[in-house]
Design a protein around this motif. Structure first.
Motif, PDB file in Angstrom:
ATOM      1  N   ASP A  63       0.814  -1.218   0.000  1.00 47.76           N
ATOM      2  CA  ASP A  63       0.000   0.000   0.000  1.00 47.76           C
ATOM      3  C   ASP A  63       0.846   1.267   0.000  1.00 47.76           C
ATOM      4  OD1 ASP A  63      -2.660  -1.321   2.170  1.00 47.76           O
ATOM      5  OD2 ASP A  63      -2.263  -1.524   0.003  1.00 47.76           O
ATOM      6  N   TYR A  64       1.966   1.230   0.702  1.00 52.90           N
ATOM      7  CA  TYR A  64       2.743   2.449   0.897  1.00 52.90           C
ATOM      8  C   TYR A  64       3.561   2.845  -0.334  1.00 52.90           C
ATOM      9  CZ  TYR A  64       5.672  -1.456   2.423  1.00 52.90           C
ATOM     10  OH  TYR A  64       6.308  -2.666   2.513  1.00 52.90           O
ATOM     11  N   VAL A  65       3.551   2.006  -1.387  1.00 56.05           N
ATOM     12  CA  VAL A  65       4.270   2.381  -2.614  1.00 56.05           C
ATOM     13  C   VAL A  65       3.357   2.421  -3.835  1.00 56.05           C
ATOM     14  CG1 VAL A  65       6.429   1.426  -1.746  1.00 56.05           C
ATOM     15  CG2 VAL A  65       4.981   0.045  -3.278  1.00 56.05           C
ATOM     16  N   GLU A  66       2.131   1.939  -3.668  1.00 53.32           N
ATOM     17  CA  GLU A  66       1.240   1.887  -4.828  1.00 53.32           C
ATOM     18  C   GLU A  66       1.000   3.287  -5.374  1.00 53.32           C
ATOM     19  OE1 GLU A  66      -2.025  -0.711  -4.335  1.00 53.32           O
ATOM     20  OE2 GLU A  66      -2.250  -0.847  -6.509  1.00 53.32           O
ATOM     21  N   GLY A  67       1.130   3.382  -6.687  1.00 50.03           N
ATOM     22  CA  GLY A  67       1.002   4.670  -7.349  1.00 50.03           C
ATOM     23  C   GLY A  67       2.315   5.393  -7.524  1.00 50.03           C
ATOM     24  N   ARG A  68       3.332   4.988  -6.796  1.00 50.34           N
ATOM     25  CA  ARG A  68       4.658   5.608  -6.921  1.00 50.34           C
ATOM     26  C   ARG A  68       5.689   4.656  -7.499  1.00 50.34           C
ATOM     27  NH1 ARG A  68       7.438   7.105  -2.596  1.00 50.34           N
ATOM     28  NH2 ARG A  68       6.511   5.537  -1.221  1.00 50.34           N
ATOM     29  N   PHE A  69       5.558   3.374  -7.230  1.00 50.87           N
ATOM     30  CA  PHE A  69       6.503   2.371  -7.705  1.00 50.87           C
ATOM     31  C   PHE A  69       5.836   1.499  -8.760  1.00 50.87           C
ATOM     32  CE2 PHE A  69       9.328   1.937  -3.631  1.00 50.87           C
ATOM     33  CZ  PHE A  69       9.491   3.305  -3.603  1.00 50.87           C
ATOM     34  N   ALA A  70       6.637   1.041  -9.711  1.00 46.73           N
ATOM     35  CA  ALA A  70       6.127   0.138 -10.737  1.00 46.73           C
ATOM     36  C   ALA A  70       7.142  -0.965 -10.985  1.00 46.73           C
ATOM     37  CB  ALA A  70       5.836   0.897 -12.021  1.00 46.73           C
ATOM     38  N   ILE A  71       6.702  -2.203 -10.902  1.00 46.70           N
ATOM     39  CA  ILE A  71       7.563  -3.348 -11.167  1.00 46.70           C
ATOM     40  C   ILE A  71       7.275  -3.850 -12.572  1.00 46.70           C
ATOM     41  CG2 ILE A  71       5.928  -5.015 -10.174  1.00 46.70           C
ATOM     42  CD1 ILE A  71       8.353  -6.595  -9.124  1.00 46.70           C
TER      43      ILE A  71
END
Length: 120
Positions: A63-71
């Protein structure tokens, strides 16, 4: 046996972007592979950040990276990436990639990690 090597970490200011790479050697990722990115801060438990199912491309994010990180994965290069944008000081950690053979219940292979430091 697979060997994983991470790269791309560094020291950046808050709001900056980085792209981490995880290259596999020894054997390719297969359709039975799940690759995850994890991070760890000294004194805290390692936490999973994101993961990708190599066969179907299914993605999952904390949750704390969704929208900012992409794998993402590149089959031709046997590489998994973690694109990070809008970095925050609390993203500072050592980032690791790891491989799980689906069905085995755990990540058996780990890289050595790459340091990401985000200054405020």
């Amino acid at each position: 046996q697979v060997r994983l090597v991470e790269s791309g970490g560094g020291l950046v200011q808050a709001g900056a972007s980085l792209r981490l790479s995880c290259v596999a050697s020894g054997r390719p990722f297969s359709m039975y592979t799940m690759v995850g990115w994890f991070r760890q801060v000294p004194g805290k438990e390692r936490e999973v950040v994101a993961r990708i199912n190599w066969s179907g491309g299914d993605l999952w994010y904390a949750d704390y990276v969704e929208g900012r990180f992409a794998i993402s994965g590149d089959n031709s290069k046997n590489t998994v990436y973690l694109q990070m944008i809008s970095l925050k000081p609390e993203d500072t950690a050592v980032y690791y990639c790891a491989e799980q053979i689906v069905g085995t219940g755990g990540y058996a292979y780990w890289g050595q990690g790459t340091q990401v430091t985000v200054s405020s």
